[in-house]
Design a protein around this motif. Structure first.
Motif: not given
Lengths: 476, 344
Positions: A247, A249, A252-253, A263-267, A270, B1-4, B6, B314
């Protein structure tokens, strides 16, 4: 098209001083000579439009619009015979090992200072020295995992190390894309030359990142931390992340919780184990370094100190590519390895030393003066071509802050035939190999050959009229 | 997947879809004007009003071009970079988002989008808008179709695809409602701009790329009722609001992993309700509410889904977000810092 080629008494990568072709370049010359001029021009333009379409571009500094330009590409490759490469490989390996031993030492016992090999003053006053990280162990005890030392050749073809880029060396994507472009546009040139492939670079990089992971269980999660899409090397960040399959990044991620980086993911969150960061120390953590940085990750230094995340390169490696510290690298090699340096430095005068400073100020118009911590061709004076005002400005700056200036004799870099619109002419080149230090030292056989496209110029930086070439290392 | 990531994929596709729709709308309107064969220049110019109104940027247009006529309208919608929703701006935004997630995109996908960006920013592109606008809009449409086609052929069917598909269908549904709403503007005119009902309904079908499909389904009976039903409620026309709502619902459930028929977040709850309303409504229900009011309601519900997606995937919950938001005034400072980071 080579009929009127002149070497002009410079060392030429393709031709001997008597004008005959160097034996290892002879098949290449024949093939170039057999290409019709119109055909050549069409293929060359195909390369340019390929780079533009692909977005193989860099953003120009000091340009608010974030304008993208392609890095001019010259289709005549620079060829390095096998035995020459063996020497470079040995010399660069020796150097990166010594630099790493030095960094360990500087951030622990500081034996090399106690033994008086390097005056402590220079280290304590190095802009990128991070005393707050003394006593912290880094994963696998490696500080510089990726190094991009710049090499040049003088009049007689002798290789010198010009500088070590030990923070965020850049340009590996051009090394890979230049090869792709040349293969696509001039496939016939490669026949039976025995050119070694370079495409292992992203795989070696990835392997190294996994090797330095502080966590042994499961697959290491590696990411590339970019300052963002306005950075000059943003294309490269994306390119390498994609090639490595990791990834990319932005600060801010990432978030830090309980000394671990996530890291900020949709799930959800992680965990991240290894960060290939392309962002300066100063900006990496607003709670430790620059308070106003929004590019970094608050708390990441705490996670790093706790040993929960690995950074490549480590924090504080900039002390090793301070141009004053550079002067001492041959001494480091002797001190730590008990060996003679395989690749010599360019002779360097330190303005802080009284006798050197006197020499520098007396010979300013003959020297190249550099500030100790700038790169990209900035903060530099080319004595022979400088105006009187520029000379006086640097004279004052040197006297004002001698610690941060060095001077070197002007080395008339070797030249390589380069397309100049009308025909081929010699243009000065340097060489940037990429050295990866993980489980062992790996150097991709090749590098980025940068070329000063302006006639007579010795400045190869992309920001100042430089272009690049594919670099061929031949099989033995 | 990274929010950013997406978020970028979602917006990249939305902007491409927006540019494509706008290109089609302008092209159809131009052709409509030719068909009318009017001699009255003022009438010609007036017909651009509903098009501008449908883009939602009427105020911006009024302030930039108080006496704007046909040429101003076309340029405002096509090449005006001060209009954030012009074709050129949309392509720029799509590419900017793509650039931030280049590592996620197939090479061919990036090349297509970057090629389109280079084209609309070239002198050749700018000249073509004036000299041969049909060719210009054709180029935009073909390129955006190529993009969607390549994306469909190369993207792994995972989260990245779901976010892209979500963006595409949210935008498409919104645009279909807006195109349909143009009839409201036209019918509000005393003489309907001199257009017959057939003429303007046909134009709307064309703008939605639905003429061929409509002919097949309704055997060419171009009534207000048939066309409204086709564009809003048809379960099988890929640009109808209902079809798009079904895709939106599918994508949301694919992302969260929740079985359809239930919901795990607000976005799914909203999309499920929208879909069932559409599935269980007849054209009479729509017309009973008044077409304009009904379409307005759909647009608001689609916006609400978009906002809920942002909140669900997000944004981080407040307790984890330690970073203060960047004030708009210092965005240029951030750009400067990004540029400052030494790449040796």
């Amino acid at each position: 098209m080579f009929d009127h080629f002149e070497t002009d008494l410079f060392f030429d990568e393709m031709f001997e001083s008597d004008g005959s072709v160097r034996p290892h370049c002879s098949p290449l010359l024949e093939r170039f000579s057999s290409i019709e001029r119109a055909d050549f021009e069409a293929r060359r333009q195909a390369c340019d439009s390929h780079f533009l379409r692909q977005g193989v571009t860099f953003n120009v500094y000091h340009d608010d619009k974030g304008t993208e330009r392609i890095f001019p590409f010259d289709p005549v490759p620079r060829v390095i015979p096998a035995e020459e490469w063996d020497l470079l490989e040995a010399g660069l390996s020796q150097r990166i090992i010594a630099l790493n031993l030095f960094l360990h030492d500087i951030y622990h016992e500081q034996q090399i200072l106690k033994d008086g090999v390097i005056p402590a003053y220079y280290i304590e006053n190095a802009k990128h020295f991070r005393p707050e990280f003394r006593g912290i162990d880094v994963p696998e005890d490696i500080y510089i995992q990726i190094c991009g030392s710049d090499l040049i050749r003088g009049d007689d073809g002798q290789y010198f190390v010009l500088e070590d880029n030990a923070r965020c060396p850049s340009g590996a994507s051009y090394l890979l894309e230049n090869r792709n472009a040349l293969k696509r546009a001039f496939p016939g040139l490669f026949d039976a030359m025995g050119v070694r492939p370079v495409d292992a670079y992203p795989r070696e990089l990835r392997r190294m990142l996994e090797f330095i992971s502080p966590h042994r269980e499961g697959d290491a999660v590696c990411v590339l931390l970019t300052p963002g899409c306005y950075n000059s090397a943003y294309f490269e960040h994306c390119y390498l992340a994609r090639e490595m399959g990791i990834e990319i990044v932005e600060g801010k991620d990432l978030v830090v919780l309980d000394d671990f980086v996530y890291m900020r993911t949709t799930k959800g969150l992680e965990r991240v184990d290894v960060i290939y960061r392309r962002i300066d120390d100063d900006f990496i953590d607003p709670t430790v370094f620059r308070k106003d940085s929004v590019l970094g990750v608050p708390g990441i230094m705490q996670a790093y100190r706790a040993g929960n995340v690995a950074l490549a390169n480590a924090v504080g490696t900039g002390v090793a590519d301070d141009k004053v510290v550079y002067h001492f690298v041959p001494k480091m090699i002797e001190y730590y390895l008990g060996q003679q340096p395989i690749l010599p430095n360019v002779q360097t005068y330190l303005a802080y030393e009284d006798s050197d400073r006197k020499y520098i100020l007396d010979h300013l118009p003959e020297l190249v003066v550099k500030s100790a911590n700038e790169s990209g061709g900035y903060g530099m004076l080319m004595g022979p071509t400088a105006s009187k005002a520029e000379l006086e400005e640097f004279r004052a700056r040197i006297q004002d802050d001698p610690r941060n200036f060095i001077a070197q004799p002007v080395i008339s870099l070797s030249r390589c035939p380069t397309w100049c619109g009308e025909g081929f002419e010699g243009r000065h080149v340097d060489l940037r190999p990429y050295i990866i230090y993980g489980e062992s030292v790996k150097i991709v056989p090749g590098g980025l050959t940068r070329v000063a496209l302006n006639k007579g110029s010795l400045v190869v930086n992309s920001s100042q009229g430089g272009g690049s070439k594919d670099t061929w290392v031949l099989r033995g | 997947m990274l929010s950013r990531v997406a978020n970028c994929l979602y917006w990249m596709v939305r902007y491409i879809e927006r540019a494509d729709n706008l290109a089609r709308l302008i092209e159809v309107n131009e052709r409509l004007l030719l068909d009318l064969g009017w001699k009255d220049a003022a009438g010609l110019d007036a017909l651009w009003r509903p098009v501008i109104a449908s883009s939602g940027d009427e105020e911006l247009f009024e302030s930039a071009h108080p006496d704007g006529l046909r040429r101003e309208a076309i340029e405002f919608l096509t090449i005006d970079t001060d209009n954030p929703n012009s074709i050129v701006s949309c392509i720029g935004q799509a590419r900017e988002n793509a650039r931030m997630v280049r590592d996620q995109l197939a090479e061919s996908l990036w090349e297509e989008l970057n090629g389109l960006y280079l084209f609309v920013h070239s002198t050749e592109g700018a000249a073509l808008v004036r000299s041969n606008s049909t060719a210009y809009y054709e180029r935009i449409r073909r390129s955006t179709f190529a993009f969607h086609g390549m994306a469909a052929a190369t993207t792994l069917r995972g989260e990245a695809w779901d976010f892209m598909d979500l963006g595409r269908h949210l935008e498409r549904a919104d645009k279909t409602t807006r195109f349909l709403d143009i009839t409201t503007f036209i019918e509000a005119q005393p003489d309907h701009f001199g257009l017959t009902a057939d003429e303007h309904w046909l134009a709307i079908l064309r703008s939605c790329g639905g003429l061929g499909a409509f002919r097949v389904k309704h055997r060419g009976r171009f009534t207000r009722r048939n066309i409204t039903e086709f564009l809003v409620l048809a379960p099988d026309f890929p640009r109808s609001v209902r079809y798009c709502a079904a895709r939106i619902d599918e994508c949301l459930h694919a992302i969260s992993g929740t079985p359809r028929g239930g919901f795990a977040n607000e976005a799914e709850s909203l999309s499920g309700r929208l879909l069932s309303d559409l599935a269980f409504s007849s054209c009479d229900d729509v017309l009973a509410l008044g077409l304009h009011g009904y379409l307005d309601g759909l647009q608001q519900r689609l916006n609400a889904i978009g906002e809920a997606v942002f909140r669900a995937f997000i944004l981080l919950p407040d307790e984890i977000e330690q970073r203060p938001p960047i004030p708009a005034s210092s965005v240029s400072a951030v750009v400067k810092w990004q540029m400052e980071q030494q790449q040796q």
